[in-house]
Scaffold this active site. Structure first.
Site, mmCIF file in Angstrom:
data_model
loop_
_atom_site.group_PDB
_atom_site.id
_atom_site.type_symbol
_atom_site.label_atom_id
_atom_site.label_comp_id
_atom_site.label_asym_id
_atom_site.label_seq_id
_atom_site.Cartn_x
_atom_site.Cartn_y
_atom_site.Cartn_z
ATOM 1 N N GLU A 66 0.820 -1.209 0.000
ATOM 2 C CA GLU A 66 0.000 0.000 0.000
ATOM 3 C C GLU A 66 0.856 1.262 0.000
ATOM 4 O OE1 GLU A 66 -0.475 -2.635 1.821
ATOM 5 O OE2 GLU A 66 -2.593 -3.049 2.209
ATOM 6 N N PRO A 269 11.997 -14.433 1.361
ATOM 7 C CA PRO A 269 10.752 -14.582 2.134
ATOM 8 C C PRO A 269 10.076 -13.243 2.365
ATOM 9 C CG PRO A 269 12.662 -14.770 3.567
ATOM 10 C CD PRO A 269 13.190 -14.714 2.164
ATOM 11 N N ARG A 270 8.748 -13.277 2.443
ATOM 12 C CA ARG A 270 7.991 -12.050 2.709
ATOM 13 C C ARG A 270 8.385 -11.462 4.055
ATOM 14 N NH1 ARG A 270 6.252 -8.076 3.925
ATOM 15 N NH2 ARG A 270 4.244 -7.073 3.559
ATOM 16 N N GLY A 312 14.048 -4.740 1.589
ATOM 17 C CA GLY A 312 14.260 -3.658 0.640
ATOM 18 C C GLY A 312 15.222 -3.964 -0.487
ATOM 19 N N GLU A 313 15.510 -5.241 -0.727
ATOM 20 C CA GLU A 313 16.474 -5.585 -1.779
ATOM 21 C C GLU A 313 15.866 -6.360 -2.933
ATOM 22 O OE1 GLU A 313 20.932 -5.750 -0.346
ATOM 23 O OE2 GLU A 313 19.842 -7.470 0.446
ATOM 24 N N ASN A 339 1.993 -8.540 -5.542
ATOM 25 C CA ASN A 339 1.963 -7.634 -6.689
ATOM 26 C C ASN A 339 3.044 -7.996 -7.716
ATOM 27 O OD1 ASN A 339 1.714 -5.485 -8.399
ATOM 28 N ND2 ASN A 339 2.432 -3.955 -6.953
ATOM 29 N N PRO A 340 2.651 -8.326 -8.966
ATOM 30 C CA PRO A 340 3.636 -8.713 -9.981
ATOM 31 C C PRO A 340 4.174 -7.546 -10.803
ATOM 32 C CG PRO A 340 1.447 -9.059 -10.848
ATOM 33 C CD PRO A 340 1.265 -8.503 -9.449
ATOM 34 N N GLU A 342 6.223 -4.968 -10.142
ATOM 35 C CA GLU A 342 7.648 -4.637 -10.042
ATOM 36 C C GLU A 342 8.521 -5.607 -10.838
ATOM 37 O OE1 GLU A 342 8.577 -4.223 -5.907
ATOM 38 O OE2 GLU A 342 7.936 -2.128 -5.884
#
Length: 436
Positions: A66, A269-270, A312-313, A339-340, A342
């Protein structure tokens, strides 16, 4: 329907009365690693940074997806002369969004939904405009913004069928909250219809901001170092994975490795804190594995499984792997998808599981354009990965289809800026009047 009970006053009174228990809530959040210990005050509405002079636009996105979706609006509003304040609900979102904010923009954690905390927050920051992303409907937040006469806009607004049906049992409650919203800019026609039925007064369809977000950045030195470590090896990335999916991914790696010598599988991993758990699963299968977070040196060849348990990588790993599997999609229990957009913007052929309800529209379009493919189990995943790694031409065509598809779906930022222009013009007029 629960029409007789005064639910909103009960909620307000209860939340105010429970304020003394806030330290307990914050302690639990820290234990779950959702908050940063030195920023607890922000959850109580106490600022940790000074408020700059001049007009300020406040944008809120709960989690990583978001908040990232708000970046195009952040850039546009910053260019219009607003100081930007972005709030998030999780520390993982803060870690990802803060480095991507433009110069002068600020980040704070959203206070708990307690009247006195929100009053303190708004009285200090004095935002001239509030933009809340997606489905963040907090009762005290909405009412506090209304009491302070701040224009309240829902942007990239969406509401699931399940949430819609739950809110319908509380028509007075949700009607009062949405009545505080000056403008609701929905992602789709279905979302717009649901918000209107629940009581939103001014609803427009603007599309999904996530298609307009720039590709995630990558540190140049880190990218060069990782590329050297990979060399000419075949590589793919499994991104934003959830518990239960890594076992399937590791099994797919073992199957694919039989026909793809030197195969490198990167698992991101998320939740980065699960890195050790995933490494343990790989060890149990007899696989050589390394964790990025515990490496002593970032030199040397990588093992067959590389667990990228950092935050963040993702931009780094999408750039070195032309094939990306998107997690939270293999198991019904993790239904929703990731979300695909990126990886599509960074030239990846996209794989995903069958459970992608949160991003069903974009995955359907990507699948139809042959920019993405569904893989439901380890055998299918292994077969698709092996085929794409063996046929560079097929992989490039798939990646190009994905990139072109998300480009065509963009434009929500322009539509949102056009829709909120009357509010911006009014603020500009009031600012000039005040100066004179």
């Amino acid at each position: 329907m629960l029409k007789a009970l005064p639910i909103l006053p009960i909620y307000q009174a209860a939340s105010a009365a429970l304020a003394p228990l806030s330290p307990v809530v914050l302690y639990v959040r820290r234990k779950w690693r959702r908050d940063e210990p030195d920023r607890d005050g922000e959850r109580l509405g106490r600022p940790t940074q000074p408020r700059p002079e001049g007009p300020l636009a406040w944008l809120h996105g709960a989690s990583v997806g978001e908040s990232l979706a708000l970046l195009p609006l952040v850039e546009r509003l910053s260019a219009r002369g607003f100081t930007i304040l972005v709030s998030t609900g999780t520390s993982s979102a803060a870690a990802v969004i803060a480095p991507r904010l433009p110069a002068g923009a600020l980040h704070q954690f959203l206070p708990l939904d307690v009247p006195q905390f929100l009053t303190r927050f708004l009285a200090y920051w004095r935002p001239n405009l509030a933009l809340i992303a997606e489905s963040e409907i907090w009762p005290n937040l909405f009412l506090a913004v209304r009491r302070h006469n701040i224009p309240l806009l829902l942007v990239n607004a969406r509401i699931s069928e399940a949430s819609f049906q739950r809110w319908r049992w509380l028509p007075g409650f949700i009607g009062t909250l949405l009545g505080a919203v000056d403008l609701c800019l929905a992602q789709s026609e279905v979302d717009a219809e649901r918000f209107a039925l629940l009581g939103a007064r001014h609803v427009k369809i603007a599309g999904n901001l996530k298609y307009d977000v720039s590709a995630p950045p990558a540190d140049r030195q880190a990218l060069a170092a990782l590329a050297v470590r990979i060399g000419a090896r075949p590589v793919w990335v499994a991104a934003s994975t959830h518990r239960g999916e890594e076992e399937i991914i590791l099994a797919a790696h073992q199957i694919a490795a039989q026909s793809v010598p030197g195969l490198l599988t990167i698992i991101v991993p998320r939740h980065a804190k699960r890195g050790g758990e995933i490494a343990g699963l790989a060890h149990a299968r007899g696989l050589a594995v390394a964790q990025r977070s515990t490496e002593v040196s970032e030199n040397g060849a990588l093992p067959e499984i590389y667990v990228a348990d950092t935050t963040g990588e993702l931009g780094l790993f999408y750039r070195v792997a032309g094939i990306a599997f998107l997690g939270k999609s293999l198991l019904p229990a993790t239904n929703g998808g990731q979300n695909p957009v990126e990886p599509a913007k960074l030239g990846c052929a996209i794989l995903h599981g069958p459970h992608v309800a949160n991003f069903g529209e974009v995955y359907q379009v990507l699948d139809e354009a042959r920019g993405a493919v569904t893989v439901a189990d380890a055998d299918t995943m292994a077969r698709v990965v092996a085929i794409l790694l063996a046929d560079a031409g097929k992989s490039r065509l798939m990646a190009r289809a994905a990139s072109e598809t998300v480009k065509e779906l963009g434009g929500a930022c322009e539509r949102i800026m056009s829709a909120i222009e009357p509010h911006l013009a009014q603020l500009s007029f009031e600012s000039r009047q005040w100066q004179h």
